[in-house]
Design an enzyme around this catalytic site. Structure first.
Site, short mmCIF file in Angstrom:
data_model
loop_
_atom_site.label_atom_id
_atom_site.label_comp_id
_atom_site.label_asym_id
_atom_site.label_seq_id
_atom_site.Cartn_x
_atom_site.Cartn_y
_atom_site.Cartn_z
N ASP A 94 -5.92 5.35 4.41
CA ASP A 94 -5.27 4.14 3.93
C ASP A 94 -6.09 3.49 2.83
OD1 ASP A 94 -7.22 2.59 5.15
OD2 ASP A 94 -5.92 1.83 6.74
N ILE A 95 -5.44 2.54 2.16
CA ILE A 95 -6.03 1.88 0.99
C ILE A 95 -7.00 0.81 1.46
CG2 ILE A 95 -5.53 0.52 -1.07
CD1 ILE A 95 -2.75 1.88 -1.10
N ASN A 115 -2.84 -7.50 -2.45
CA ASN A 115 -1.62 -8.31 -2.38
C ASN A 115 -1.92 -9.78 -2.63
OD1 ASN A 115 0.41 -6.39 -1.90
ND2 ASN A 115 -0.05 -6.31 0.28
N ASP A 120 3.08 -3.07 -4.25
CA ASP A 120 4.10 -2.02 -4.27
C ASP A 120 3.80 -0.99 -5.34
OD1 ASP A 120 5.45 -3.26 -2.23
OD2 ASP A 120 7.11 -3.98 -3.46
N GLU A 130 0.05 0.52 4.35
CA GLU A 130 -0.74 1.17 3.30
C GLU A 130 -1.37 2.46 3.80
OE1 GLU A 130 -3.59 -1.90 5.17
OE2 GLU A 130 -1.44 -1.62 4.89
#
Length: 315
Positions: free
Chosen positions: A180-181, A188, A197, A223
């Site tokens: 995941d990020i 965000n 996005d 994510e």
């Protein structure tokens, strides 16, 4: 008799953007030869026939298509039915209107175009058999994530279940990568959800280019992404995971003239002798969180000690 497809909640989307049963929508008549279908955002699966000369899209309740989201302008864009075809025209919106990820002011639409308005994505369908196209799109939504256009969690789990059975039967290796990020919430918060996005979509698009046809790549949740690699040992999966990590780290993520730094943490597991899907996923998940605990932007698991080779050209 029409086939009715029941949807479970789509993994990786906000609580409000869930896929509910679409049987109510499927049972409605589809009028006209062109329509828009919501493939990401609220009212997922809803179709909007383009039966008027102008269809206005926006946040305001007086629009033909109402997208009640903060990042959608009151009157955001409109679809115009002209002699030459259908056109999308931006109405001076704050966040812009996009067709296939390109910001547009006025663009003629073609069948299959993806229209992004704020946090929603609508697909333009046009053709002689519009009902068949609509049902095909509804089916795609059961296996494909609307934002990233890679497979969703539902498809991934079914694929993994099949491959676990096949690899067990023939005594072949099978590896799983979860990643995941890093600090995605901060992306965000600082840059906005539209930038988030953008990062998800760009990352998925780039990683997908390196996935073999016998493998599966999916947005697993939010994510988080997953890769299932048949016929691959944990050691080989670790080399591939490191390739992903490096690729993401050096890639440019430029949104509205701002550069966003993106890294990922990755965890790997290889199918064990008990062949339990839950244990398989849990093992990769534990390695993913170990990577985060050890500083992020790193790979854990896969059974390789020491530095990972720089050369991954054979992958």
């Amino acid at each position: 008799m029409r086939r009715v497809i029941e949807f479970s909640e789509m993994a990786g989307q906000d609580e409000e953007t869930r896929v509910s049963s679409v049987s109510r929508i499927i049972d409605k008549a589809i009028s006209g030869e062109s329509c828009l279908v919501t493939i990401y955002g609220r009212d997922l699966g809803k179709q909007y026939p383009l039966s008027k000369e102008e269809i206005v899209i926006g946040r305001g309740a007086d629009n033909d298509i109402v997208l009640d989201m903060d990042n959608v302008s009151r009157r955001h864009a409109k679809v115009i039915n002209r002699k030459e075809g259908f056109f999308l025209e931006d109405l001076g919106s704050t966040n812009g209107s996009y067709v296939n990820d390109e910001e547009v002011r006025n663009r003629m639409l073609k069948n299959g175009d993806l229209i992004k308005i704020g946090g929603a994505i609508l697909k333009f369908l046009q053709g002689g058999n519009i009902e068949a196209l609509f049902h095909e799109e509804i089916y795609r939504m059961t296996i494909v994530d609307g934002l990233t256009q890679v497979h969703n969690k539902r498809y991934f789990l079914e694929f993994m279940d099949r491959e676990m059975a096949r690899c067990a039967r023939y005594n072949r290796p099978l590896s799983l990568i979860l990643f995941d990020i890093d600090h995605f919430k901060k992306i965000n918060d600082v840059h906005g959800h539209l930038a988030g996005d953008f990062v998800l979509k760009r990352l998925a698009e780039q990683v997908a280019k390196h996935i073999r046809k016998e493998e599966a790549f999916a947005r697993y949740g939010g994510e988080e992404f997953a890769v299932i690699m048949p016929e691959t040992t944990g050691e080989r999966a670790r080399i591939f995971a490191e390739k992903i990590r490096r690729m993401v780290e050096v890639m440019e993520y430029q949104y509205e003239d701002r550069n966003i730094e993106v890294t990922v943490s990755l965890g790997i597991s290889e199918m064990g002798p008990h062949r339990d899907p839950h244990a398989f996923i849990k093992a990769a998940d534990e390695k993913l969180y170990l990577a985060k605990d050890n500083g992020r932007n790193r790979v854990e698991g896969g059974g390789v000690d020491g530095p990972i080779p720089e050369s991954t050209s054979d992958l």
